[in-house]
Scaffold this motif. Structure first.
Motif, PDB file in Angstrom:
ATOM      1  N   GLU A  66       0.825  -1.199   0.000  1.00 57.04           N
ATOM      2  CA  GLU A  66       0.000   0.000   0.000  1.00 57.04           C
ATOM      3  C   GLU A  66       0.864   1.256   0.000  1.00 57.04           C
ATOM      4  O   GLU A  66       1.977   1.248   0.492  1.00 57.04           O
ATOM      5  CB  GLU A  66      -0.885   0.037   1.244  1.00 57.04           C
ATOM      6  N   GLU A  67       0.293   2.319  -0.531  1.00 59.48           N
ATOM      7  CA  GLU A  67       0.916   3.634  -0.437  1.00 59.48           C
ATOM      8  C   GLU A  67       0.048   4.452   0.514  1.00 59.48           C
ATOM      9  O   GLU A  67      -0.929   5.073   0.112  1.00 59.48           O
ATOM     10  CB  GLU A  67       0.998   4.297  -1.815  1.00 59.48           C
ATOM     11  N   ASP A  68       0.395   4.424   1.788  1.00 58.39           N
ATOM     12  CA  ASP A  68      -0.365   5.139   2.798  1.00 58.39           C
ATOM     13  C   ASP A  68       0.602   5.794   3.780  1.00 58.39           C
ATOM     14  O   ASP A  68       1.825   5.692   3.633  1.00 58.39           O
ATOM     15  CB  ASP A  68      -1.344   4.210   3.517  1.00 58.39           C
ATOM     16  N   PHE A  69       0.064   6.479   4.774  1.00 56.48           N
ATOM     17  CA  PHE A  69       0.897   7.178   5.747  1.00 56.48           C
ATOM     18  C   PHE A  69       1.901   6.245   6.399  1.00 56.48           C
ATOM     19  O   PHE A  69       3.091   6.560   6.491  1.00 56.48           O
ATOM     20  CB  PHE A  69       0.034   7.861   6.815  1.00 56.48           C
ATOM     21  N   SER A  70       1.436   5.092   6.886  1.00 56.47           N
ATOM     22  CA  SER A  70       2.333   4.214   7.645  1.00 56.47           C
ATOM     23  C   SER A  70       3.468   3.671   6.791  1.00 56.47           C
ATOM     24  O   SER A  70       4.601   3.550   7.261  1.00 56.47           O
ATOM     25  CB  SER A  70       1.558   3.068   8.305  1.00 56.47           C
ATOM     26  N   SER A  71       3.210   3.364   5.531  1.00 56.89           N
ATOM     27  CA  SER A  71       4.295   2.860   4.679  1.00 56.89           C
ATOM     28  C   SER A  71       5.277   3.972   4.327  1.00 56.89           C
ATOM     29  O   SER A  71       6.496   3.753   4.309  1.00 56.89           O
ATOM     30  CB  SER A  71       3.751   2.176   3.431  1.00 56.89           C
ATOM     31  N   TRP A  72       4.786   5.184   4.077  1.00 55.71           N
ATOM     32  CA  TRP A  72       5.689   6.303   3.818  1.00 55.71           C
ATOM     33  C   TRP A  72       6.496   6.649   5.073  1.00 55.71           C
ATOM     34  O   TRP A  72       7.692   6.934   4.997  1.00 55.71           O
ATOM     35  CB  TRP A  72       4.927   7.539   3.329  1.00 55.71           C
ATOM     36  N   GLU A  73       5.851   6.618   6.228  1.00 53.35           N
ATOM     37  CA  GLU A  73       6.569   6.898   7.475  1.00 53.35           C
ATOM     38  C   GLU A  73       7.669   5.859   7.701  1.00 53.35           C
ATOM     39  O   GLU A  73       8.797   6.206   8.069  1.00 53.35           O
ATOM     40  CB  GLU A  73       5.608   6.912   8.659  1.00 53.35           C
ATOM     41  N   CYS A  74       7.361   4.598   7.479  1.00 54.29           N
ATOM     42  CA  CYS A  74       8.355   3.523   7.623  1.00 54.29           C
ATOM     43  C   CYS A  74       9.535   3.756   6.677  1.00 54.29           C
ATOM     44  O   CYS A  74      10.695   3.630   7.070  1.00 54.29           O
ATOM     45  CB  CYS A  74       7.684   2.181   7.333  1.00 54.29           C
ATOM     46  N   LEU A  89      14.443  20.698   1.906  1.00 60.12           N
ATOM     47  CA  LEU A  89      13.324  20.761   0.972  1.00 60.12           C
ATOM     48  C   LEU A  89      12.993  19.360   0.483  1.00 60.12           C
ATOM     49  O   LEU A  89      13.874  18.634   0.019  1.00 60.12           O
ATOM     50  CB  LEU A  89      13.671  21.650  -0.223  1.00 60.12           C
ATOM     51  N   VAL A  90      11.724  18.991   0.610  1.00 56.35           N
ATOM     52  CA  VAL A  90      11.245  17.710   0.097  1.00 56.35           C
ATOM     53  C   VAL A  90      10.306  18.001  -1.065  1.00 56.35           C
ATOM     54  O   VAL A  90       9.386  18.811  -0.945  1.00 56.35           O
ATOM     55  CB  VAL A  90      10.495  16.902   1.177  1.00 56.35           C
ATOM     56  N   THR A  91      10.546  17.337  -2.183  1.00 52.15           N
ATOM     57  CA  THR A  91       9.702  17.481  -3.360  1.00 52.15           C
ATOM     58  C   THR A  91       8.979  16.163  -3.600  1.00 52.15           C
ATOM     59  O   THR A  91       9.613  15.110  -3.630  1.00 52.15           O
ATOM     60  CB  THR A  91      10.543  17.848  -4.606  1.00 52.15           C
ATOM     61  N   SER A  92       7.656  16.243  -3.741  1.00 55.23           N
ATOM     62  CA  SER A  92       6.854  15.044  -3.982  1.00 55.23           C
ATOM     63  C   SER A  92       5.518  15.463  -4.587  1.00 55.23           C
ATOM     64  O   SER A  92       5.226  16.655  -4.713  1.00 55.23           O
ATOM     65  CB  SER A  92       6.606  14.299  -2.669  1.00 55.23           C
ATOM     66  N   ASP A  93       4.697  14.452  -4.884  1.00 53.15           N
ATOM     67  CA  ASP A  93       3.331  14.761  -5.290  1.00 53.15           C
ATOM     68  C   ASP A  93       2.516  15.073  -4.028  1.00 53.15           C
ATOM     69  O   ASP A  93       3.049  15.066  -2.916  1.00 53.15           O
ATOM     70  CB  ASP A  93       2.723  13.635  -6.120  1.00 53.15           C
ATOM     71  N   ALA A  94       1.233  15.322  -4.195  1.00 52.48           N
ATOM     72  CA  ALA A  94       0.401  15.769  -3.087  1.00 52.48           C
ATOM     73  C   ALA A  94      -0.333  14.623  -2.388  1.00 52.48           C
ATOM     74  O   ALA A  94      -1.400  14.831  -1.823  1.00 52.48           O
ATOM     75  CB  ALA A  94      -0.599  16.812  -3.580  1.00 52.48           C
ATOM     76  N   HIS A  95       0.239  13.438  -2.389  1.00 48.20           N
ATOM     77  CA  HIS A  95      -0.367  12.309  -1.692  1.00 48.20           C
ATOM     78  C   HIS A  95      -0.479  12.654  -0.213  1.00 48.20           C
ATOM     79  O   HIS A  95       0.507  13.010   0.431  1.00 48.20           O
ATOM     80  CB  HIS A  95       0.497  11.058  -1.900  1.00 48.20           C
ATOM     81  N   LYS A  96      -1.684  12.563   0.345  1.00 49.31           N
ATOM     82  CA  LYS A  96      -1.930  12.991   1.736  1.00 49.31           C
ATOM     83  C   LYS A  96      -1.100  12.201   2.746  1.00 49.31           C
ATOM     84  O   LYS A  96      -0.565  12.761   3.698  1.00 49.31           O
ATOM     85  CB  LYS A  96      -3.414  12.881   2.077  1.00 49.31           C
ATOM     86  N   GLY A  97      -0.979  10.885   2.561  1.00 51.69           N
ATOM     87  CA  GLY A  97      -0.182  10.075   3.477  1.00 51.69           C
ATOM     88  C   GLY A  97       1.287  10.442   3.432  1.00 51.69           C
ATOM     89  O   GLY A  97       1.963  10.492   4.464  1.00 51.69           O
ATOM     90  N   LEU A  98       1.790  10.729   2.242  1.00 52.94           N
ATOM     91  CA  LEU A  98       3.183  11.135   2.078  1.00 52.94           C
ATOM     92  C   LEU A  98       3.423  12.487   2.731  1.00 52.94           C
ATOM     93  O   LEU A  98       4.403  12.675   3.454  1.00 52.94           O
ATOM     94  CB  LEU A  98       3.560  11.160   0.598  1.00 52.94           C
ATOM     95  N   GLN A  99       2.517  13.423   2.510  1.00 46.37           N
ATOM     96  CA  GLN A  99       2.669  14.744   3.121  1.00 46.37           C
ATOM     97  C   GLN A  99       2.702  14.647   4.649  1.00 46.37           C
ATOM     98  O   GLN A  99       3.528  15.291   5.302  1.00 46.37           O
ATOM     99  CB  GLN A  99       1.530  15.668   2.696  1.00 46.37           C
ATOM    100  N   ALA A 100       1.830  13.823   5.213  1.00 41.25           N
ATOM    101  CA  ALA A 100       1.797  13.662   6.666  1.00 41.25           C
ATOM    102  C   ALA A 100       3.074  12.998   7.176  1.00 41.25           C
ATOM    103  O   ALA A 100       3.612  13.379   8.216  1.00 41.25           O
ATOM    104  CB  ALA A 100       0.572  12.835   7.074  1.00 41.25           C
ATOM    105  N   ALA A 101       3.593  12.019   6.437  1.00 44.87           N
ATOM    106  CA  ALA A 101       4.829  11.346   6.840  1.00 44.87           C
ATOM    107  C   ALA A 101       6.015  12.313   6.779  1.00 44.87           C
ATOM    108  O   ALA A 101       6.880  12.289   7.661  1.00 44.87           O
ATOM    109  CB  ALA A 101       5.083  10.133   5.952  1.00 44.87           C
ATOM    110  N   ILE A 102       6.048  13.175   5.788  1.00 49.03           N
ATOM    111  CA  ILE A 102       7.117  14.177   5.671  1.00 49.03           C
ATOM    112  C   ILE A 102       7.076  15.107   6.886  1.00 49.03           C
ATOM    113  O   ILE A 102       8.105  15.388   7.504  1.00 49.03           O
ATOM    114  CB  ILE A 102       6.994  14.977   4.355  1.00 49.03           C
TER     115      ILE A 102
END
Length: 111
Positions: A66-74, A89-102
Motif C-alpha cells: 500500500e501507499e499510505d501514511f504508515s508505509s511512507w513513514e516507515c 526541501l522535500v519534493t513530492s506529489d500531493a499524496h496525503k499520506g506522504l505529506q503527513a509522513a514528511i
C-alpha cells in the motif's frame, strides 16, 4: 541479471550514509509483482537525494502493498535510521499520506 540487481538493491538498502542531503525527492509508482502464485500491484517507493555539492543519488527503494501514511513513514524512518539528515526541501506529489509522513519525520523541512 536479476541476481546482480538483487545484490545492488540490498547494498542500497543497507548502506549507511551520514552525508547531509538538503534536497530530497520522493515518489512511488505501481508495479506488478508475483505474490503467492498471483500477480498483484504493489507500490515501489523511491528516494533520491541531492547533497550540497549537487551530487544526485538514489538513497533507497522499497516495495509495499500500500501507499499510505504508515508505509511512507516507515520508508522515511528507515532513511533517517541509516543517517539521512539535513533535509531542507522535500519534493513530492500531493499524496496525503506522504505529506503527513514528511511532516512527521522530516521536521523543519519545507515541502
Amino acid at each position: 541479471m536479476c541476481t546482480s540487481f538483487d545484490a545492488y538493491i540490498h547494498a542500497l538498502q543497507t548502506h549507511r550514509s551520514d552525508i547531509a542531503v538538503p534536497y530530497l525527492f520522493l515518489d512511488a509508482t505501481y508495479s506488478k509483482v508475483r505474490q503467492n502464485h498471483r500477480i498483484v500491484s504493489h507500490a515501489v517507493f523511491v528516494a533520491v537525494g541531492i547533497d550540497a555539492e549537487g551530487t544526485r543519488r538514489i538513497l533507497d527503494v522499497m516495495v509495499s502493498a500500500e501507499e499510505d501514511f504508515s508505509s511512507w513513514e516507515c520508508f522515511l524512518r528507515r532513511l533517517v535510521d541509516r543517517g539521512l539528515h539535513g533535509v531542507q526541501l522535500v519534493t513530492s506529489d500531493a499524496h496525503k499520506g506522504l505529506q503527513a509522513a514528511i511532516q512527521t519525520v522530516c521536521v523543519g523541512s519545507s515541502w
